[in-house]
Design an enzyme around this catalytic site. Structure first.
Site, PDB file in Angstrom:
ATOM      1  N   LYS A 123       6.001   2.882  18.267  1.00 52.41           N
ATOM      2  CA  LYS A 123       6.027   4.313  17.946  1.00 52.41           C
ATOM      3  C   LYS A 123       6.406   5.133  19.168  1.00 52.41           C
ATOM      4  O   LYS A 123       7.175   6.092  19.087  1.00 52.41           O
ATOM      5  CB  LYS A 123       4.657   4.736  17.413  1.00 52.41           C
ATOM      6  CG  LYS A 123       4.312   4.089  16.061  1.00 52.41           C
ATOM      7  CD  LYS A 123       2.837   4.277  15.734  1.00 52.41           C
ATOM      8  CE  LYS A 123       2.469   3.626  14.403  1.00 52.41           C
ATOM      9  NZ  LYS A 123       0.996   3.540  14.230  1.00 52.41           N
ATOM     10  N   GLY A 155     -11.609  -2.407   6.608  1.00 56.68           N
ATOM     11  CA  GLY A 155     -10.199  -2.421   6.231  1.00 56.68           C
ATOM     12  C   GLY A 155      -9.305  -1.671   7.208  1.00 56.68           C
ATOM     13  O   GLY A 155      -8.145  -1.400   6.918  1.00 56.68           O
ATOM     14  N   THR A 212       0.825  -1.211   0.000  1.00 59.85           N
ATOM     15  CA  THR A 212       0.000   0.000   0.000  1.00 59.85           C
ATOM     16  C   THR A 212       0.859   1.262   0.000  1.00 59.85           C
ATOM     17  O   THR A 212       0.659   2.169  -0.803  1.00 59.85           O
ATOM     18  CB  THR A 212      -0.874   0.028   1.278  1.00 59.85           C
ATOM     19  OG1 THR A 212      -1.397  -1.283   1.477  1.00 59.85           O
ATOM     20  CG2 THR A 212      -2.000   1.013   1.145  1.00 59.85           C
ATOM     21  N   VAL A 213       1.821   1.299   0.932  1.00 55.92           N
ATOM     22  CA  VAL A 213       2.606   2.527   1.079  1.00 55.92           C
ATOM     23  C   VAL A 213       3.532   2.734  -0.118  1.00 55.92           C
ATOM     24  O   VAL A 213       3.640   3.840  -0.649  1.00 55.92           O
ATOM     25  CB  VAL A 213       3.404   2.510   2.400  1.00 55.92           C
ATOM     26  CG1 VAL A 213       4.284   3.753   2.501  1.00 55.92           C
ATOM     27  CG2 VAL A 213       2.457   2.442   3.592  1.00 55.92           C
ATOM     28  N   VAL A 251       6.066   7.126  12.672  1.00 53.29           N
ATOM     29  CA  VAL A 251       5.171   7.499  13.774  1.00 53.29           C
ATOM     30  C   VAL A 251       4.076   8.432  13.261  1.00 53.29           C
ATOM     31  O   VAL A 251       4.362   9.459  12.657  1.00 53.29           O
ATOM     32  CB  VAL A 251       5.934   8.207  14.915  1.00 53.29           C
ATOM     33  CG1 VAL A 251       4.997   8.535  16.059  1.00 53.29           C
ATOM     34  CG2 VAL A 251       7.101   7.359  15.401  1.00 53.29           C
ATOM     35  N   ILE A 288       1.480  12.959   9.860  1.00 55.44           N
ATOM     36  CA  ILE A 288       1.701  14.085  10.778  1.00 55.44           C
ATOM     37  C   ILE A 288       3.202  14.246  10.993  1.00 55.44           C
ATOM     38  O   ILE A 288       3.854  13.297  11.407  1.00 55.44           O
ATOM     39  CB  ILE A 288       1.048  13.814  12.154  1.00 55.44           C
ATOM     40  CG1 ILE A 288      -0.410  13.392  11.997  1.00 55.44           C
ATOM     41  CG2 ILE A 288       1.174  15.024  13.050  1.00 55.44           C
ATOM     42  CD1 ILE A 288      -1.029  12.864  13.288  1.00 55.44           C
ATOM     43  N   ALA A 335      12.008  20.805  -3.850  1.00 53.02           N
ATOM     44  CA  ALA A 335      13.271  20.117  -3.554  1.00 53.02           C
ATOM     45  C   ALA A 335      14.441  20.700  -4.336  1.00 53.02           C
ATOM     46  O   ALA A 335      15.591  20.518  -3.950  1.00 53.02           O
ATOM     47  CB  ALA A 335      13.128  18.632  -3.876  1.00 53.02           C
TER      48      ALA A 335
END
Lengths: 439, 439
Positions: A207, A189, A13-14, A134, A138, A33
């Site tokens: 975390k 999910g 997914t990531v 973590v 955010i 960048a």
């Protein structure tokens, strides 16, 4: 300048989210960048499966030799997204030995092997960035490592496991039992088939271990964290807590005490009026108490493809900026490179689009509402809600409040002018703007 | 290594706060920055007044020649805290010309002259850091410039003026008129004698201009911001909004639209269930909508000596890290320099101190409460609240809930063991931990 070449390890997914965000926001990211960022190659276990997950519009080079990605001399940054602690550790240490910068979202890896990994990175002169480890999107790692450096951190308390928070919110909202709320989370999910890792506090403790280390400057000590999950929590306790003015949240808490550091994950009663008590569903939130700044709170999505990718890509940009500009120009003053600012026009207020609150004072007689609503309809301003207040004793003027849907301000101003000219309307209208802030 | 030398310009509330935090947290800051940070000299208008404001334990060198501070070859970073836009601009540009890095908390300066200042800094190869210019101690500039770089920012909405938010909170809470709430804010030191700048939205618009520039990569365009303050807001509207499920907040809003950028400060109705609607008093909060991360929220104190100093000192640490370490070691992995981690013990859970929620099932007979409270008293556990639920029809067992004040966990566990052995108690106690998270 040659684009920065990223070697991706893992394409779940990531990983797919990272590839997608890098392509979709390539222009914006490049402006920030100072250099393009490209995925050079992707190491996966199953190439066919990965290919089907690849976002459209991307042409990614998949291979099933992870070590080849880490050893590729053209790869500048290795981005580890395979999870787990064994192969991930080997690959990350190998990337560091190859003097490649590393970006990882792997909290378990860092909570358990972080000390060794950071020591190796320090020696090799490379960065290991881990914002995504973590609280997903955010930027809490950046806040602690860089934003709050003036402070002696007193404590941190966080909702850092979205699955558990969803279950607790659902139990409170619907009166569901733990088992039913878990089933609901699985259906949506938000929980794995085997949810142990999330609901028993392991994920939160990983975390929290990282947060404690960077808050207090202590080594990672995951094995000393105290864990207690939410699976034994009863509906009664949630209800009683509510009656007493509290909400129950699975909090990760780390606190500086005179004799040491508290490091604990457990269901916790929190006063219902605290902002963190009102962070519901899969959202995450972290409260940091610093001696100078007082309390700051950070909230947002702690998981999911794109929120996590947001943090991973921010880490890639961090490294890219370092490899690209002189150190003092690393972060451009206005976030974007000075030669790549754009001169978008600032819209005049008449062109602004929002919803409106209108209050009118009308003579209490029939036909007023019909006149007002017709004027709004003529200007294509649609009404979301309307409220008429009873006139005070002996008064003949009533307050009418109208909430509109989104409309252009100049249309609303035209409507107001017309409404004010109605003989049944007394005085001027009050216009306030309304924002739902939902997306 | 020689400490970094800071030249402070101005020694009002924030300046004194910076000096105080640098001294109080010198050890912690040095461990993070890799080098000590010292105030070399302070330029002020009135030396005698400044001396009386100097925190005890500091020996500061005050002078009334601001230019001498900026020209001092031993000063590495000039920290501009005098406010205003004319002298501040001159001094900042002079510092840049002298190739000194600059840290400033001056939002008006940047909103109005930022483009010129940043161009000069870019040319000279120095940094101009300004975390304290927006939302005080909340690291929102860092979040936008570095933490959210993966995102196409859609919009930002913020409570970025504490004075106005205090007044609006007070009007809602107490039903006060604007005039009375303002008087109250002035009494408490939250509003100036001339409050125009805060209540008419100028201050918020300065900050919003900066946020918009770094969110969208556009030049500062303060003159195009739309401003509307809170001074004409009526109690009726606050009440009606409440009835309709909304709160009124003075928001700074900037939004990307197909034809340009919205940039506006005005009282705004926000659904009461949104977290930002519940940010009360002098607190600030900023919501950022990014395309990948979704919504993130940042809240904390937006003003005051130490919250603002927190941001100023973080900027000083940022520059110090740059001037001290190799670029790739600029930010230590665990926030503190690797050779300056400390091995504070992690406390076992038995040594943890917190408050507790205890639920016991007791036979509905006299004397139970007396027994339980005596056990708690014997172990010096004091009771904060107690609630006994009526037994269900035909039941003889009642739920008793006790909230304790802060106590050590092993004491509470001893109490639980003794309580469970009482003949009037049925089954095991439920123990949950409770955190007030107030400070």
């Amino acid at each position: 300048m040659k684009p920065i070449q990223v070697g991706l390890l893992g394409f779940g997914t990531v990983g797919a989210g990272v590839a997608k965000v890098l392509v979709r926001n390539a222009e914006e990211i490049g402006r920030r960048a100072g250099r393009a960022i490209e995925v050079k190659r992707v190491g996966v276990r199953n190439i066919d499966k990965a290919r089907t997950a690849a976002p459209s519009g991307t042409e990614l080079s998949f291979g099933d030799d992870m070590r080849a990605v880490v050893d590729d001399p053209e790869v500048d940054i290795v981005c580890e997204l395979i999870g787990g602690t064994e192969l991930a550790k080997e690959l990350v240490l190998r990337a560091i030995a190859n003097r490649k910068h590393v970006v990882t979202a792997n909290k378990a890896l860092l909570a358990i092997h972080g000390n060794e990994i950071f020591a190796a990175a320090q020696k090799a002169g490379v960065m290991v960035n881990f914002e995504a480890a973590v609280a997903g999107g955010i930027p809490i790692i950046k806040a602690l490592r860089e934003g709050l450096t003036a402070n002696r951190i007193e404590w941190i308390a966080g909702i850092i496991n979205g699955t558990s928070n969803f279950i607790l919110s659902d139990m409170r909202d619907t009166g569901a039992s733990f088992a039913d709320a878990l089933a609901q989370a699985q259906k949506l999910g938000y929980a794995e088939a085997d949810p142990t890792f999330d609901i028993e506090g392991h994920d939160a403790a990983h975390k929290l271990t990282i947060l404690a280390a960077i808050a207090f400057g202590i080594p990672m000590q995951f094995e000393k964290a105290y864990l207690e999950g939410i699976s034994t929590l009863s509906r009664d306790d949630i209800r009683y807590a509510e009656e007493l003015g509290y909400r129950i949240k699975l909090l990760g808490i780390t606190k500086r005490k005179p004799n040491g550091i508290e490091l604990r994950v457990h269901p916790t009663l929190v006063p219902a009026k605290r902002i963190i008590a009102n962070v519901e569903g899969v959202m995450n939130a972290v409260v940091v108490q610093g001696d100078a700044v007082g309390q700051t709170l950070y909230s947002g999505r702690g998981a999911g493809a794109e929120p996590t990718a947001s943090a991973v890509v921010a880490d890639l940009v961090d490294v890219t900026r370092l490899l690209t500009a002189d150190p003092e120009h690393r972060v451009p003053h206005l976030a974007f490179q000075p030669d790549r600012l754009v001169d978008l026009p600032i819209l005049p207020i008449s062109e602004v689009e929002t919803s409106y609150y209108l209050r009118l004072k009308a003579h209490d007689q029939t036909g007023v509402m019909a006149d007002v609503t017709r004027i709004l309809a003529d200007l294509s301003i649609s009404i979301d809600a309307m409220m008429q207040k009873e006139p005070a004793e002996g008064e003949k003027i009533v307050d009418i409040i109208i909430l509109t849907h989104v409309a252009k301000e100049h249309r609303v101003d035209s409507a107001i002018a017309r409404i004010e000219s109605l003989p049944t309307i007394a005085g001027r209208l009050t216009k306030l703007r309304l924002e739902n802030l939902d997306k």
